[in-house]
Design a protein around this motif. Structure first.
Motif, short mmCIF file in Angstrom:
data_model
loop_
_atom_site.label_atom_id
_atom_site.label_comp_id
_atom_site.label_asym_id
_atom_site.label_seq_id
_atom_site.Cartn_x
_atom_site.Cartn_y
_atom_site.Cartn_z
N VAL A 141 78.29 83.29 22.21
CA VAL A 141 78.46 84.74 22.10
C VAL A 141 77.12 85.40 22.36
N GLU A 142 77.15 86.48 23.15
CA GLU A 142 75.92 87.22 23.41
C GLU A 142 75.54 88.03 22.18
N LYS A 143 74.28 87.98 21.80
CA LYS A 143 73.82 88.79 20.67
C LYS A 143 74.07 90.28 20.93
N LEU A 144 73.78 90.68 22.16
CA LEU A 144 73.91 92.10 22.50
C LEU A 144 75.34 92.58 22.23
N GLU A 145 76.29 91.72 22.55
CA GLU A 145 77.68 92.13 22.38
C GLU A 145 78.03 92.27 20.91
#
Ligand SMILES: Nc1ncnc2c1ncn2[C@@H]1O[C@H](COP(=O)(O)OP(=O)(O)OP(=O)(O)O)[C@@H](O)[C@H]1O
Ligand SMILES: [Mg+2]
Lengths: 298, 358, 275
Positions: A141-145
Motif C-alpha cells: 500500500v502506498e503511504k501517500l494513499e
C-alpha cells in the motif's frame, strides 16, 4: 488473495480521490442547484496555483497553502459577483453551460499565470510503500494513499460538523431546501453562494493537492476529475454520504474490472468503465443510491 | 425596397407556415444561396476551404444535429465527439471495403450507422433525465473512442492506429485524398448541408418536431396527450446522430483526410459543438449555423490578431484563446441566453419598425 | 359558429349511445408510500354527461383523474372503459383510446406557440410517415393543412385567434387555461377530463369557460369529467356529482341532492371525523 486485497485497497484509495471531487459538486448543487462542471478544473486550478506560488516565491508550503485558499475565496467571490448574480432564476441548463465557460476561464487563467508544463507538488507528503502493511500482511500500500484517505476522512468530518453545528452551515442547508428560509436566517443569498463556492474551492484545493502530489499537476488532472461525474450519479447529486460511497464503489469497481475483465477485451477499460457502471446503475435506480425517489405529479 | 410585412397577406395555411414568411427574407436567402453555390466555388482556394469554409459547413452540420437533440427535444448530450467518430470510422470502413461506392452513399450510410449507435445510447433517456442523462452520454463518448482505439479492425490494423482517407470520387470528380480540388470539397459539403438543413426545418415544423418540443417543454403532459416518450426521444437521438455521423464522416474523409480518434473526436469536440448550439441558439436552425460560424471564425480571428498582430507566442495565444472563449460563453449566456438567433430576430424586428419605432 | 367535428364521425369513438356507461371505476385504491390518496372508490361516468368530481383540498380528485388516464396505477381495483375492464395502461395509450385532459397547474408546452400547442394535440390523428415529414410536401403537406384547418376551427370556437402565434409562456393565466382546453379538444376525445379549469379566473373568464364547456358537451357530445371548487359552477354545469373527502367517496348523485347531504356539508365545513 493478497493480490485481491491490494487491488481493492488501491481501488478504495483512488475512490477517495473521486469522492473528494464529487464532494465539491454536491456542495454546490445542494446549495444552488447548479451542476458545477468546473469543479474538476477548480482542482487543477487550485493545485496549479498552490504549486505556482511555491515555485515562484519559494515560500514554505503552509503559507502558500493559505494564500491559495485566499485565491479560491476570491474566485468564489468573483463567480458570484460577475456571473451568478446575473443569472438568478435562469434555467438549470443555462447555469450548467455557464460553469463550462467558467472551466475554460479557470483553465486559461491558470495556464497564463503558471504555464502549462507539468509541475511537481512536493510538500513532504509521505511516499513509498507502507512498511507496516508490507511486513505484517504482505500487502503493498502506498503511504501517500493512506494519507490521502485520512485527509479525506478528516475533511468530511469537518464538513459534517460545519453543516450541522454552525449557523452558516445551517443556513446553507436551509437554502438547499428553500431560498426564502435561508433569508430568514439573516444571511443573504449572495453571501451564502460565496461561502459555498469557497468551501467547494477549498475541497478542490485539497483534492488537487493530493492528486498533484501523486502524479504531478497537469491538465489531465481535470480530466480525471470528470470521473467524479459517474460517482455523482451513483451517489445522487445531493447526498454527501452518496459522494463518498459512490467514489469508493467506482474506485474499486474500476480497478477490479481492469484486472478481471480488462484482459478479455483488450485492456485500458478504466477510461469508460466508470461511466458504463453508472449508466447501468441508473437504469435500475434513476435517482442514485441515496437520492430521493422522484414521483412526478401534474 | 423597405423591409416590411405589411401588404403581404397570407392566403393559405401553407404560405403562413412557410420557412421565410416575409418576402424580403426569401429574396435575401435565395440571393445568399445563389452566391454560395454559383459564385463562391470560382474563388475558393486551399486556404479558404481548409481554414474557414469546410470547418464552417461541417461543424454547422454537427451543430444542427445536436440542436435537434438538445434544442428541440431537450435531451442534453455530451457524446457528440464519440458519435462523430462513429461516422468517421464507418465511412473509413465503407471506403476501404467498397472502393466503388459513391461518396454520397458513403456519407449517408455513415450517418445511418451513427443513427443506429446513437439510438442505442439514447435508450436510457426513457428512464434518465437532465444532468443524469448528460453524464450517461459521457459513457458513449469515452466508450466509443476506446473502441476505435482498441480494435484494429476499425483502422484496418494500420501501424499508426490512424485512419487515412483513400482517393475517392463523386460523379467523376476527385473528392477525397491530398489532390482533391478545393471547390469539389466545398460544393459537396455545401450541398449536403443545404439539403439536410431543409430536411431539418421540415421535420421541426411538422408532427415529429412538435412532439420533440412537447417532450422538451413538458414531458408528462406530452405523454398524456398521446406522444410516445420512448419513440419520440429515440427518433430525436436517431436523427441527431444521423447528422452528427455525417459531419464526422465529412470531417474525416473530405476535410482532414487522416484522423487519430482520441485527438480529433475527444470530449473537447463534444463541448465545442454544444457551445455552438448554445451560443447560436437552442431550438433554432439558423442559430446552429450562426453558432458554428462564430466558434469557427473566432479562434482564427483571435490567433491572427494575437500572434500576427501583437506578436504573442503561439502557446500563450492558445491560453488566452481558451480564456477568452470561456469569457465569451459566460458573457453570452448572461446577455442573451437564447443565443445569436434571438439577437438576429430582435434586430429584424427593430428593422421592421424602422424608422418609426412605435 | 360551426361545429368543427361531427360527433358521429369522430375518429376513435365507440359510437356508444347516450346514457351507456362509458367508464366505470371499481373499488380503486391508490397510495403513495404511507399516504392513502384514494380508498376503495367506485363510480361511473355515463356517455354524454358532465360528471363533476368535488371535494376539499387533498381529497384525491386529481389523483382520481391521474388514475383514469393511466398516469398513476392503482394498487387495487379495476377500471372498465367502454364496458371492458382495461389492463394497466400507459398515458399515451389512454390518449389514443380517446381520453383527453387538462391540468390543475397549467401544463402547456411553454416554448411553443398557441398554434403549435394545439397542433400537437392532433398528433395522434396524423399518419404520414417520417419520410413524408422530411419532405413536408405532397401528402404530408395536405395532411398538415387539413389538421391546421381543424385547429383553426377550434381556435375560432374558443376565440383565441389573436394569440395564435404567441409563445404560450407569455400569455396571461386565463388564456393559458383556454389554450390547454383547445389542445385537449384537438384530440377529439370521447372523454374529456378537466382539472379545475376555472381556478384563478375572474368572473367574466369563468362565465366564458363555463359556456365553452357546455358547448363542447352539447354540440360535440363529448363526455366530461370536471373537477371544480366553485359550487355555483358545479351546480350549473354538471349532471351528476361525486364527492370525495380524504380519499373516500362520501356522496354521489344529482347536484341538488348532493348539496343537501349532511356528510358533504360536514366535509366542507371541516367537521372533524375519524379516518
Ligand atoms: N405523486 C404523489 N406523491 C405523493 N403523494 C401524492 C402524490 N400525488 C398526490 N399525493 C397525495 O395524495 C393526496 C390527494 O392529492 P390530490 O392531488 O389528488 O388532491 P386534490 O383533491 O386534487 O386536491 P386539490 O383540491 O388541492 O387539488 C394528497 O394528500 C397528496 O399529497
Ligand atoms: Mg387537484
Amino acid at each position: 488473495m493478497e493480490f485481491l486485497i491490494e487491488t481493492i485497497l488501491s481501488g478504495l484509495m483512488a475512490g477517495v480521490m473521486y469522492s473528494l471531487v464529487a464532494l465539491g459538486f454536491v456542495l454546490i448543487f445542494k446549495a444552488s442547484g447548479i451542476f458545477n462542471f468546473a469543479q474538476g478544473v477548480m482542482c487543477l486550478f487550485a493545485a496549479l496555483t498552490f504549486a505556482g506560488i511555491m515555485e515562484k516565491t519559494g515560500l514554505p508550503w503552509p503559507i502558500a497553502f493559505v494564500m491559495t485558499i485566499g485565491v479560491m475565496v476570491f474566485v468564489a467571490w468573483a463567480v458570484e459577483r460577475f456571473v451568478l448574480r446575473h443569472l438568478v432564476n435562469q434555467e438549470p441548463i443555462i447555469l450548467f453551460m455557464v460553469t463550462i465557460g467558467l472551466a475554460y476561464v479557470l483553465e486559461g487563467v491558470g495556464d497564463i499565470l503558471w504555464g502549462s508544463d507539468v509541475k511537481v507538488l512536493d510538500i513532504g507528503l509521505p511516499s513509498g510503500a507502507s512498511d507496516y502493511m508490507l511486513d505484517n500482511f504482505n500487502i503493498y500500500v502506498e503511504k501517500l494513499e493512506v494519507f490521502a484517505a485520512l485527509i479525506a476522512a478528516v475533511l468530511v468530518g469537518f464538513l459534517a460538523i460545519f453543516f450541522q453545528k454552525t449557523r452558516i452551515g445551517r443556513a446553507l442547508r436551509a437554502v438547499a431546501d428553500d431560498h426564502q428560509a435561508a433569508l430568514s436566517v439573516g444571511i443573504s443569498l449572495q453571501t451564502i453562494w460565496v461561502i459555498v463556492w469557497s468551501v467547494a474551492g477549498f475541497v478542490a484545493l485539497v483534492a488537487g493537492t493530493l492528486w498533484g502530489a501523486k502524479s504531478g499537476v497537469q491538465f489531465s488532472l481535470s480530466l480525471i476529475a470528470l470521473k467524479a461525474l459517474p460517482v455523482l450519479i451513483l451517489g445522487g447529486f445531493t447526498s454527501i454520504p452518496g459522494a463518498i460511497v459512490g467514489g469508493l464503489i467506482i474506485g474499486v469497481g474500476e480497478k477490479l474490472a481492469e484486472i478481471y475483465v480488462g484482459p478479455f477485451v483488450g485492456g485500458a477499460i478504466e477510461n469508460w468503465f466508470a461511466y458504463m457502471l453508472a449508466l447501468a446503475f441508473l437504469l435500475v435506480r434513476p435517482q442514485g443510491l441515496f437520492g430521493e425517489r422522484i414521483i412526478e405529479r401534474v | 425596397m423597405l423591409y416590411r410585412e405589411a401588404g403581404q397577406y397570407k392566403t393559405s395555411y401553407q404560405s403562413d407556415q412557410a420557412i421565410f414568411p416575409i418576402a424580403q427574407d426569401r429574396w435575401v436567402v435565395w440571393a445568399f444561396v445563389a452566391f454560395a453555390f454559383l459564385v463562391v466555388p470560382f474563388f475558393v482556394n486551399d486556404y479558404w476551404t481548409n481554414a474557414v469554409l469546410l470547418p464552417l459547413l461541417i461543424y454547422g452540420l454537427a451543430a444542427l444535429g445536436l440542436n435537434i437533440l438538445v434544442g428541440y427535444c431537450g435531451q442534453i448530450s455530451l457524446g457528440t465527439g464519440g458519435f462523430m467518430a462513429v461516422g468517421a470510422y464507418a465511412s473509413y470502413k465503407l471506403m476501404t471495403s467498397f472502393p466503388e461506392m459513391n461518396m454520397i452513399i458513403v456519407v449517408l450510410l455513415s450517418g445511418g450507422i451513427t443513427a443506429a449507435v446513437g439510438s442505442l445510447f439514447g435508450l436510457p433517456s426513457l428512464r434518465i433525465k437532465g444532468f443524469y442523462l448528460a453524464v450517461a452520454t459521457l459513457a458513449a463518448q469515452f466508450f466509443l473512442v476506446w473502441v476505435f482505439n482498441k480494435f484494429g479492425w476499425f483502422y484496418n490494423y494500420s501501424m499508426t492506429g490512424q485512419i487515412t482517407a483513400p482517393d475517392r470520387e463523386v460523379f467523376g470528380f476527385l473528392l477525397t485524398g491530398p489532390s482533391a480540388l478545393p471547390w469539389v470539397k466545398y460544393l459537396f459539403c455545401l450541398t449536403l448541408l443545404a439539403v439536410f438543413a431543409l430536411i431539418a426545418k421540415n421535420l421541426v415544423r411538422g408532427r415529429l418536431g412538435r412532439n420533440w418540443m412537447a417532450i422538451r417543454d413538458m414531458d408528462i403532459a406530452a405523454e398524456l396527450i398521446g406522444v410516445r416518450p420512448l419513440l419520440t426521444k429515440l427518433s430525436a437521438f436517431a436523427v441527431s446522430s444521423f447528422y452528427i455521423g455525417m459531419a464526422g464522416s465529412l470531417l474525416f474523409s473530405v476535410y482532414l483526410g487522416a484522423v487519430e480518434v482520441g485527438e480529433v473526436f475527444g470530449i473537447n469536440v463534444s463541448f465545442l459543438v454544444l457551445f455552438m448550439v448554445i451560443i447560436g441558439g437552442l431550438g433554432s436552425i439558423v442559430g446552429s449555423f450562426l453558432g458554428a460560424a462564430f466558434l469557427v471564425l473566432l479562434p482564427i480571428f483571435l490567433k491572427n490578431f494575437m500572434v500576427d498582430g501583437l506578436g504573442m507566442l503561439p502557446t500563450m495565444a492558445k491560453h488566452v484563446e481558451i480564456l477568452l472563449m470561456g469569457l465569451l460563453i459566460i458573457f453570452f449566456l448572461i446577455v442573451e441566453p437564447h443565443g445569436l438567433a434571438r439577437l438576429w430576430q430582435i434586430t429584424k424586428e427593430k428593422l421592421r419598425m424602422w424608422p418609426f419605432p412605435y | 359558429m360551426s361545429a368543427f367535428v361531427e360527433p358521429a364521425r369522430m375518429a376513435g369513438h365507440s359510437g356508444m349511445a347516450k346514457g351507456e356507461v362509458l367508464l366505470r371505476v371499481d373499488n380503486v385504491s391508490l397510495s403513495f408510500g404511507g399516504v392513502k390518496a384514494i380508498t376503495n372508490i367506485s363510480f361511473d361516468i355515463v356517455k354524454g354527461e358532465v360528471r363533476a368530481i368535488i371535494g376539499p383540498n387533498g381529497a384525491g380528485k386529481t389523483s382520481m383523474l391521474n388514475v383514469i388516464n393511466g398516469f398513476y396505477h392503482p394498487q387495487e381495483g379495476t377500471i372498465a372503459w367502454r364496458g371492458k375492464v382495461r389492463r394497466k395502461m400507459k398515458p399515451y395509450e389512454a390518449a389514443s383510446n380517446g381520453i383527453a385532459r387538462t391540468f390543475q397547474n397549467v401544463a402547456l408546452f411553454k416554448g411553443m406557440t398557441t398554434l403549435d400547442n394545439i397542433m400537437t394535440g392532433r398528433g395522434l390523428k396524423m399518419k404520414k410517415n417520417f419520410l413524408w415529414q422530411c419532405l413536408h410536401w405532397g401528402p404530408a403537406l395536405t395532411e398538415e393543412n387539413e389538421h391546421r384547418r381543424k385547429v383553426e376551427e377550434i381556435i375560432d370556437f374558443l376565440e383565441i385567434q389573436a394569440i395564435r402565434k404567441t409563445p404560450v409562456g407569455r400569455l396571461p393565466y386565463g388564456l393559458q387555461k383556454r389554450v390547454e382546453l383547445a389542445r385537449a379538444l384537438a384530440m377529439e376525445p370521447e372523454l374529456l377530463l378537466l382539472d379545475e379549469p376555472m381556478a384563478g379566473m375572474n368572473l367574466e373568464e369563468k362565465e366564458d369557460m363555463s359556456r365553452f364547456i357546455l358547448d363542447v358537451n352539447q354540440q360535440f357530445g363529448t363526455t366530461i369529467a370536471l373537477i371544480e371548487h366553485d359550487m355555483g359552477v358545479v351546480m350549473d354545469l354538471s349532471d351528476r356529482v361525486v364527492v370525495l373527502d380524504y380519499g373516500r367517496k362520501i356522496a354521489d348523485g344529482p347536484p341538488d341532492e348532493v348539496q343537501a347531504s349532511q356528510d358533504v356539508i360536514d366535509a366542507y365545513l371541516g367537521v372533524p371525523h375519524e379516518h
